[in-house]
Scaffold this motif. Structure first.
Motif, short mmCIF file in Angstrom:
data_model
loop_
_atom_site.label_atom_id
_atom_site.label_comp_id
_atom_site.label_asym_id
_atom_site.label_seq_id
_atom_site.Cartn_x
_atom_site.Cartn_y
_atom_site.Cartn_z
N SER A 30 0.70 -1.13 -0.03
CA SER A 30 -0.02 -0.10 -0.06
C SER A 30 0.80 1.17 0.02
CB SER A 30 -0.84 -0.02 1.11
OG SER A 30 -1.85 0.90 1.21
N ALA A 31 2.08 1.01 0.66
CA ALA A 31 2.75 2.34 0.74
C ALA A 31 3.51 2.62 -0.48
CB ALA A 31 3.91 2.32 2.01
N ALA A 32 3.86 1.40 -1.07
CA ALA A 32 4.55 1.45 -2.44
C ALA A 32 3.51 1.99 -3.47
CB ALA A 32 5.03 0.14 -2.77
N ARG A 33 2.53 1.69 -3.33
CA ARG A 33 1.51 2.07 -4.21
C ARG A 33 1.21 3.44 -4.50
NH1 ARG A 33 -1.21 0.12 -8.83
NH2 ARG A 33 -0.78 2.16 -9.71
N ALA A 34 1.09 3.77 -3.18
CA ALA A 34 0.95 5.66 -2.95
C ALA A 34 2.26 6.42 -3.54
CB ALA A 34 0.82 5.94 -1.46
N ARG A 35 3.41 5.73 -3.48
CA ARG A 35 4.66 6.34 -3.99
C ARG A 35 4.72 6.19 -5.39
NH1 ARG A 35 7.07 3.58 0.40
NH2 ARG A 35 7.80 1.81 -1.13
N LEU A 36 4.24 5.26 -6.03
CA LEU A 36 4.27 4.94 -7.53
C LEU A 36 3.00 5.90 -7.97
CD1 LEU A 36 4.84 1.30 -7.39
CD2 LEU A 36 6.27 2.75 -8.24
N ASP A 37 1.93 6.09 -7.45
CA ASP A 37 0.97 7.08 -8.11
C ASP A 37 1.37 8.39 -8.36
OD1 ASP A 37 -0.79 5.00 -8.17
OD2 ASP A 37 -2.06 5.41 -6.46
N GLU A 38 2.34 8.79 -7.35
CA GLU A 38 2.81 10.25 -7.22
C GLU A 38 3.75 10.40 -8.65
OE1 GLU A 38 4.99 10.88 -3.67
OE2 GLU A 38 3.19 10.90 -2.38
N ILE A 39 4.43 9.27 -9.19
CA ILE A 39 5.19 9.45 -10.18
C ILE A 39 4.45 8.72 -11.59
CG2 ILE A 39 7.33 9.52 -8.73
CD1 ILE A 39 7.69 6.69 -9.83
N ASP A 40 3.41 8.30 -11.26
CA ASP A 40 2.75 7.81 -12.61
C ASP A 40 2.41 8.69 -13.72
OD1 ASP A 40 1.03 6.52 -14.34
OD2 ASP A 40 0.62 5.32 -12.92
N PRO A 41 2.92 8.90 -14.92
CA PRO A 41 2.65 10.05 -15.77
C PRO A 41 1.19 10.11 -16.24
CG PRO A 41 3.47 7.76 -16.87
CD PRO A 41 3.42 7.67 -15.36
N HIS A 42 0.38 9.18 -15.83
CA HIS A 42 -1.03 9.18 -16.20
C HIS A 42 -1.81 9.90 -15.17
CE1 HIS A 42 -1.12 7.48 -20.46
NE2 HIS A 42 -0.04 7.34 -19.94
N LYS A 43 -0.98 10.13 -13.95
CA LYS A 43 -1.52 10.74 -12.94
C LYS A 43 -0.80 11.88 -12.58
CE LYS A 43 -3.09 6.47 -10.44
NZ LYS A 43 -4.55 6.90 -10.07
N THR A 44 0.09 12.41 -13.55
CA THR A 44 0.79 13.66 -13.38
C THR A 44 0.48 14.50 -14.63
OG1 THR A 44 2.55 12.21 -12.24
CG2 THR A 44 3.29 14.43 -13.27
N PRO A 45 0.42 15.83 -14.33
CA PRO A 45 0.21 16.83 -15.50
C PRO A 45 1.46 16.77 -16.72
CG PRO A 45 -0.30 17.82 -13.52
CD PRO A 45 0.24 16.47 -13.22
#
Length: 236
Positions: free
Chosen positions: A15-30
């Protein structure tokens, strides 16, 4: 489930890793969609940042997907040529091999392939690094079973038509494309990635000479969200 050590603490690390990965996911990033449409940089970052901890790979459960295991429970694949798409750490590929298939498995990320080889050093599975959109020519029409689990739902909608054509092109005459993916209703708004697939996207996999042989809409349980399991046949 899976290997020893897959515990509640494992899923807390996930769960912690998922949160970190979401922060750098290009499709969640402008601006990220244009920069990395296939999310390749992100997939490579997943395996790099995991540093050998499977909890850092959100789709790695260290066991075959339950819907694949259930499908295999009633059949043998002795001698059939099987291809596992987006093999990750190798559990689905190993399940296909245990059912008797001669398995080739590939992932977009070299580090994932190397990790799978380390986990299964005695395996007969031929693990490769490859791109679904640029597979080796000798693979075209070369497999009796093509197994796809969770790759399509990880791709933006703009790539799904091309992905469907790429999958169909790998199936031999008489062969089968087996697809497992999270499901949603038509028109249902979802966050993402991943993007659960609507019925129209599943039906659109019947391209390139494939016909839908089975489309199962599998309801959510306490252990699993709603899924599709679908089989598409190329007539021989």
């Amino acid at each position: 489930m899976g290997e020893a050590g897959v515990t509640e603490e494992f899923f807390a690390r996930r769960s912690a890793a998922r949160a970190r990965l979401d922060e750098i996911d290009p499709h969640k990033t402008p601006g990220g969609v244009a920069a990395d449409p296939q999310r390749k940089d992100w997939f490579e970052a997943v395996y790099r940042l995991a540093e050998g901890d499977a909890a850092g790979v959100p789709w790695a459960h260290l066991a075959p997907h339950p819907l694949l295991a259930d499908w295999l429970a009633t059949r043998r694949l002795d001698g059939l040529r099987a291809l596992d798409i987006g093999c990750g750490l190798g559990d689905n590929a190993e399940a296909l091999a245990a059912a008797g298939a001669r398995v080739t498995a590939f992932d977009l990320v070299e580090q994932a392939v190397a990790w799978a080889r380390r986990r299964f050093p005695q395996s007969a599975v031929d693990y490769r690094a490859a791109d679904l959109f640029a597979t080796p020519q000798e693979w075209r029409g070369g497999f009796d079973i093509v197994h796809e689990c969770y790759t399509l739902q990880a791709l933006p909608d703009t790539l799904l038509d091309a992905a469907a054509q790429a999958l169909a092109g790998l199936v031999a005459p008489g062969g089968l494309l087996l697809v497992i993916a999270r499901a949603r209703d038509e028109g249902q708004e979802v966050g993402g990635p991943p993007w659960p697939l609507p019925p129209s996207r599943m039906e659109a996999l019947a391209v390139g000479g494939l016909r839908c042989e089975a489309l199962e809409d599998i309801s959510a349980t306490n252990a699993m969200v709603r899924h599709w399991r679908a089989a598409f046949r190329r007539d021989g």
